[in-house]
Design a protein around this motif. Structure first.
Motif, short mmCIF file in Angstrom:
data_model
loop_
_atom_site.label_atom_id
_atom_site.label_comp_id
_atom_site.label_asym_id
_atom_site.label_seq_id
_atom_site.Cartn_x
_atom_site.Cartn_y
_atom_site.Cartn_z
N GLY A 46 -14.29 -26.15 -123.10
CA GLY A 46 -13.48 -27.24 -123.89
C GLY A 46 -12.06 -27.37 -123.39
O GLY A 46 -11.14 -27.30 -124.26
N ILE A 47 -12.13 -27.74 -122.22
CA ILE A 47 -10.77 -27.79 -121.76
C ILE A 47 -10.47 -29.03 -120.96
O ILE A 47 -11.41 -29.82 -120.65
CB ILE A 47 -10.47 -26.64 -120.53
N TYR A 48 -9.39 -29.52 -120.83
CA TYR A 48 -8.71 -30.60 -119.97
C TYR A 48 -8.77 -30.34 -118.53
O TYR A 48 -9.04 -30.89 -117.72
CB TYR A 48 -7.68 -31.25 -120.43
N GLY A 49 -8.18 -28.97 -118.26
CA GLY A 49 -7.80 -28.49 -116.91
C GLY A 49 -7.66 -27.08 -116.97
O GLY A 49 -7.08 -26.71 -117.87
N MET A 50 -7.73 -26.28 -115.71
CA MET A 50 -7.36 -24.98 -115.73
C MET A 50 -6.79 -24.76 -114.29
O MET A 50 -7.53 -25.25 -113.29
CB MET A 50 -8.89 -24.17 -116.04
N ASN A 51 -5.82 -23.72 -114.01
CA ASN A 51 -5.33 -23.49 -112.63
C ASN A 51 -5.35 -22.01 -112.88
O ASN A 51 -4.70 -21.53 -113.76
CB ASN A 51 -4.09 -24.07 -112.56
N VAL A 52 -5.62 -21.28 -111.50
CA VAL A 52 -5.46 -19.95 -111.43
C VAL A 52 -4.74 -19.66 -110.09
O VAL A 52 -5.16 -20.17 -109.09
CB VAL A 52 -6.85 -19.20 -111.27
N GLN A 53 -3.68 -19.06 -110.23
CA GLN A 53 -2.96 -18.64 -108.93
C GLN A 53 -2.83 -17.12 -108.71
O GLN A 53 -2.84 -16.31 -109.79
CB GLN A 53 -1.20 -18.99 -109.61
N ILE A 54 -2.46 -16.92 -107.55
CA ILE A 54 -2.19 -15.31 -107.10
C ILE A 54 -0.89 -15.26 -106.61
O ILE A 54 -0.47 -16.02 -105.80
CB ILE A 54 -3.42 -14.74 -106.29
N LEU A 55 -0.23 -14.15 -107.06
CA LEU A 55 1.31 -13.67 -106.47
C LEU A 55 1.23 -12.47 -105.97
O LEU A 55 0.50 -11.56 -106.39
CB LEU A 55 2.35 -13.80 -107.70
N LYS A 56 1.57 -12.35 -104.76
CA LYS A 56 1.75 -11.24 -103.89
C LYS A 56 3.30 -10.84 -103.97
O LYS A 56 4.16 -11.45 -103.54
CB LYS A 56 1.43 -11.41 -102.47
N ASN A 57 3.52 -9.51 -104.24
CA ASN A 57 4.85 -9.02 -104.48
C ASN A 57 5.79 -10.00 -104.97
O ASN A 57 6.90 -10.01 -104.83
CB ASN A 57 5.20 -8.61 -103.23
N GLY A 58 5.18 -10.68 -106.25
CA GLY A 58 6.08 -11.92 -106.88
C GLY A 58 6.24 -13.13 -106.24
O GLY A 58 6.72 -13.84 -106.89
N ALA A 59 5.78 -13.27 -105.20
CA ALA A 59 5.59 -14.73 -104.41
C ALA A 59 4.19 -15.10 -104.48
O ALA A 59 3.08 -14.66 -104.35
CB ALA A 59 6.06 -14.52 -102.99
N TYR A 60 4.22 -16.61 -104.88
CA TYR A 60 2.87 -17.31 -104.83
C TYR A 60 2.16 -17.42 -103.24
O TYR A 60 2.91 -17.67 -102.59
CB TYR A 60 3.20 -18.74 -105.33
N VAL A 61 0.75 -17.14 -103.48
CA VAL A 61 0.42 -17.33 -101.97
C VAL A 61 -1.04 -17.93 -102.11
O VAL A 61 -1.52 -18.35 -101.00
CB VAL A 61 -0.16 -15.50 -101.63
N ALA A 62 -1.52 -18.27 -103.25
CA ALA A 62 -2.75 -19.04 -103.35
C ALA A 62 -3.11 -19.45 -104.89
O ALA A 62 -2.40 -19.04 -105.79
CB ALA A 62 -4.11 -18.17 -103.14
N GLY A 63 -3.59 -20.74 -104.94
CA GLY A 63 -4.08 -21.34 -106.16
C GLY A 63 -5.19 -22.12 -106.08
O GLY A 63 -5.60 -22.59 -105.00
N ASN A 64 -5.89 -22.34 -107.26
CA ASN A 64 -7.19 -23.27 -107.28
C ASN A 64 -7.13 -23.76 -108.90
O ASN A 64 -6.65 -23.05 -109.47
CB ASN A 64 -8.33 -22.41 -106.86
N GLY A 65 -7.95 -24.98 -108.82
CA GLY A 65 -8.04 -25.65 -110.30
C GLY A 65 -9.15 -26.18 -110.38
O GLY A 65 -10.11 -26.21 -109.48
N GLY A 66 -9.54 -26.61 -111.79
CA GLY A 66 -10.89 -27.07 -112.12
C GLY A 66 -10.67 -27.65 -113.51
O GLY A 66 -9.75 -27.44 -114.18
N SER A 67 -11.68 -28.47 -113.73
CA SER A 67 -11.89 -29.04 -115.10
C SER A 67 -13.38 -29.31 -115.33
O SER A 67 -14.11 -29.46 -114.43
CB SER A 67 -10.82 -30.22 -115.25
N GLY A 68 -13.68 -29.59 -116.63
CA GLY A 68 -15.01 -30.16 -116.97
C GLY A 68 -15.32 -29.79 -118.53
O GLY A 68 -14.49 -29.77 -119.27
N THR A 69 -16.41 -30.68 -118.80
CA THR A 69 -16.68 -30.40 -120.21
C THR A 69 -17.48 -29.36 -120.78
O THR A 69 -17.28 -29.19 -122.07
CB THR A 69 -17.55 -31.68 -120.46
N GLY A 70 -17.95 -28.55 -120.21
CA GLY A 70 -18.65 -27.37 -120.58
C GLY A 70 -17.90 -26.33 -120.16
O GLY A 70 -16.85 -26.23 -120.13
N TYR A 71 -18.35 -25.17 -119.88
CA TYR A 71 -17.82 -23.85 -119.61
C TYR A 71 -17.51 -23.87 -118.14
O TYR A 71 -18.37 -24.05 -117.23
CB TYR A 71 -18.58 -22.68 -119.94
N VAL A 72 -16.37 -23.70 -117.67
CA VAL A 72 -15.71 -23.77 -116.35
C VAL A 72 -15.26 -22.72 -115.74
O VAL A 72 -14.50 -21.89 -116.64
CB VAL A 72 -14.56 -25.10 -116.23
#
Length: 301
Positions: A46-72
């Motif tokens: 039940g979301i509009y959008g979702m983003n997941v980030q990874i930080l290494k020693n406090g610094a951003y190193v990777a990220g990915n996003g997604g959306s959908g009407t069902g379970y995402v």
């Protein structure tokens, strides 16, 4: 009918964002120079959008996003290689937008990066192949550790501790060069092993030394023998091993079937000794006498 409508409304109320952020991959440790992968995954409905980030020693190193009407489900993956002994901190952040607003969640973890420990090596540096009885010789071993954490170099004699205080911290170390001598012929075996700070040990090495014994030498002299007059037999003995024990002296009339024992002398454990034995001929007729002088060491040679 009203009860059924109320139940349906309750089910619809459960379709808001459901958080489930977790580490899909986070090894507890990795070897220095070895690639490893970290990944974080989050699922919601039940979301509009979702983003997941990874930080290494406090610094951003990777990220990915997604959306959908069902379970995402959104998974972000990061591969890396680190070096040296260190602890690398990781943080995963998930941000979800839905009809109820924006929500954030974070999780934390770490990877312990270690330099692989290599067991030390060992070799002999003082190890004679043979020695004489009572000869003093040194025995010494050398340890090496490519990690630089060598702590001990042990030496045993027949598995009895012989040199245990050498080694030290570092790449190279030596056992104490303790000396040893043996009073009897035979063999003696020494063992050595190196150990590092992490408890890793080298294989045990062995070295056997042959202990040999040299027979003593002796020389003797006497004056002319006259009937009724005493005669003195002088002798001198030596032993290169330093384990001379005694000298025996016998005499016989030439051709006689018997020997007369004139006595013995010597200084046990010495390298040389000299002495004399007296003899009184009791045969008035002219004759010849044979004197025998025999030196013996502590090993029976």
């Amino acid at each position: 009918m009203k009860k059924l409508l109320l139940l349906a409304a309750a089910v619809v109320g459960l379709t808001g964002p459901l958080f489930g952020l977790s580490w899909a991959s986070l090894p507890p440790s990795a070897q220095s120079g070895q690639a490893y992968t970290v990944s974080a995954s989050h699922g919601a409905s039940g979301i509009y959008g979702m983003n997941v980030q990874i930080l290494k020693n406090g610094a951003y190193v990777a990220g990915n996003g997604g959306s959908g009407t069902g379970y995402v489900t959104v998974t972000t993956t990061y591969s890396t290689t680190d070096y040296g002994n260190q602890t690398v901190s990781y943080q995963a952040n998930a941000q979800v937008s839905s009809s109820t607003g924006t929500q954030n969640i974070s999780i934390y973890g770490s990877v312990n990066v270690v330099v692989p420990n290599t067991a030390p090596t060992i070799n002999w540096v003082q190890n004679p192949s043979s020695a004489q009885v009572n000869q003093w010789f040194a025995i010494q071993a050398h340890g090496n550790d490519v990690d630089g954490n060598l702590t001990n170099v042990f030496v045993w004699r027949e598995w009895v501790p012989f040199a245990f205080s050498g080694g030290g911290n570092g790449y190279d170390g030596y056992s104490d060069a303790n000396g040893y001598s043996q009073a009897t012929p035979g063999t003696v075996t020494f063992m050595a092993q190196a150990q590092d700070r992490n408890g890793a040990t080298s294989p045990v090495i062995y070295h056997t030394i042959n202990i040999t014994n040299s027979a003593p030498t002796v020389s003797a002299s006497s004056a002319s023998v006259y009937a009724g007059q005493p005669v003195s037999v002088s002798w001198s003995a030596g032993d290169p091993d330093g384990n001379f024990s005694y000298v025996n002296v016998w005499v016989t009339q030439w051709g006689a079937p018997y020997w007369d024992y004139l006595g013995s002398g010597g200084a046990s454990g010495s390298k040389s000794w000299s002495g004399s034995a007296n003899f009184n001929p009791n045969v008035p007729a002219t004759n010849s006498y044979l004197f025998v002088v025999r030196a013996v060491d502590s090993a029976g040679a």
